[in-house]
Scaffold this motif. Structure first.
Motif, short mmCIF file in Angstrom:
data_model
loop_
_atom_site.label_atom_id
_atom_site.label_comp_id
_atom_site.label_asym_id
_atom_site.label_seq_id
_atom_site.Cartn_x
_atom_site.Cartn_y
_atom_site.Cartn_z
N VAL A 17 -5.45 3.64 5.18
CA VAL A 17 -6.18 2.69 4.35
C VAL A 17 -6.64 1.53 5.22
CG1 VAL A 17 -5.93 0.95 2.54
CG2 VAL A 17 -5.04 3.23 2.17
N ASN B 208 -10.26 0.30 1.19
CA ASN B 208 -9.78 -0.11 -0.14
C ASN B 208 -10.06 -1.59 -0.44
OD1 ASN B 208 -8.50 0.66 -2.55
ND2 ASN B 208 -6.48 0.01 -1.84
N GLU C 22 0.82 -1.22 0.00
CA GLU C 22 0.00 0.00 0.00
C GLU C 22 0.85 1.27 0.00
OE1 GLU C 22 -2.99 0.67 -0.58
OE2 GLU C 22 -4.36 -0.88 0.14
#
Ligand code: PLP
Length: 361
Positions: free
Chosen positions: A188, A170, A64
């Motif tokens: 995230v 996500n 990420e």
């Protein structure tokens, strides 16, 4: 630096110098011996840190493009962990079409007086609602189950003007299709239960922070409150990540084929598919046929989850989104004729034929 697919395929391999084991050992030990007073091997107690979990967390942070990842026992515990960063009374702005479990949790927190949540439809409405009083914006994109995408870079810019944190769930696209931290998000979240593990057999959650200081707070909170993922599940998670890229490529290609075919079918009113990823929703002409359609499916499983190698169909109205009041649901388009499709890795012709025969059942 090697490419993502190479990192994924070799995640955790060859870490055990003593034996040369290719697959990462599962460290079940909860306690670690100290060489002497004030000394540590780097590991003390598994709630704090575990060697198998550390490999997974480092791999996810790298995927990420964040400073720190924390894995948890479910997507919901990941969301709870992130909200724990914010003081009582904080205000949040949330995308209207959000996972039903998140809505249920936010609704309860608000009723208990901890936080305030206001929902927005699009970038324009977000811009009109944002102020310096907003602690964070919580975004799902594409949304669930209406599959609307929002421009994350533009949302990040709106947030930065007000010192507001941007949190992105996500789960639907994974870091192989969308990297929110690179687009300006601060945090995230994933339900690791879905694409990241991808076999409908592990419940897991992930939080990744862009900067190290927020990461330290997450690690502190995780150690203090203990939403920790077990070492065995961490190992299964690592094993699953090795095929993420292959799985997603196939799932996406299947989804594109299915969307194209179904959009031409007379009994389908609308196909909601953003063109990438492997999640889509379909609206059927006759909502009274939902039950016979679901009963007639042979290849698809009628079940509530998504992201696995096997294809699922979900009915959000009575399953994932049942806790959102009907008038609210219908006001934004989550109507009784909508079915959510999670496309797996099966042969695409079998998937297309199954839906068509069930529509005619
Ligand atoms: C499933 C899901 C969650 C919750 O995750 P669990 O692992 O089921 O706790 C959160 N967000 C999205 C988008 C999901 O699909």
């Amino acid at each position: 630096m090697t490419h993502r697919d190479t990192q994924l395929a070799q995640l955790g391999n060859r870490q055990d110098q003593q034996t040369g084991a290719v697959s990462l050992p599962i460290h079940l030990s909860t306690a670690y011996a100290h060489p002497g007073l004030g000394q540590s091997t780097g590991f003390d107690y598994t709630r704090t840190k575990n060697p198998t979990r550390t490999v997974l967390e480092e791999g996810l942070a790298s995927l990420e493009c964040g400073a720190q990842a924390v894995v948890t026992s479910s997507g919901m515990s990941a969301i709870q962990l992130v909200l724990g960063l914010f003081p009582a009374g904080s205000q949040f702005l949330v995308t209207r079409d959000v996972y039903g479990g998140s809505f249920r949790y936010f609704d309860k927190l608000q009723a208990q007086g901890f936080y305030q949540f206001t929902y927005f439809q699009d970038l324009e409405e977000l811009t009109s609602l944002i102020s310096d009083q907003v602690a964070a914006v919580f975004v799902e994109t594409p949304t669930n189950p209406l599959m609307q995408e929002i421009d994350l870079a533009a949302v990040a810019q709106v947030c930065q003007g007000h010192q507001t944190r941007l949190i992105v769930d996500n789960t639907f696209l994974t870091p192989l299709r969308q990297r929110p931290l690179e687009l300006g998000a601060d945090l995230v979240i994933h339900s690791g239960t879905k694409y990241l593990t991808g076999h409908n057999d592990i419940l897991a959650g992930v939080v990744v922070s862009k900067d190290a200081s927020l990461g330290e707070q997450l690690v502190w909170l995780s150690n203090t409150t203990g939403p920790t993922l077990s070492p065995f599940d961490c190992w299964l998670f690592i094993r699953s990540l090795k095929t993420l890229s292959l799985r997603l490529d196939r799932q996406e290609a299947n989804a594109q084929a299915l969307a194209q075919e179904l959009s031409q079918h007379p009994q389908i009113k609308e196909v909601l598919y953003p063109g990438r990823g492997a999640m889509m929703s379909i609206k059927i002409q006759d909502a009274s046929k939902v039950d016979s359609f679901l009963r007639a499916l042979k290849v698809f499983t009628f079940a509530e989850s998504l992201g696995g190698v096997e294809s699922f169909i979900t009915y959000p109205t009575t399953q994932t989104h049942a806790d959102i009041p009907q008038d609210i649901r219908e006001s934004y388009g989550l109507t009784a004729d909508l079915l959510r499709v999670s496309v797996g890795i099966e042969d695409p012709q079998d998937l297309i034929a199954d839906i068509i025969q069930a529509l005619n059942a």
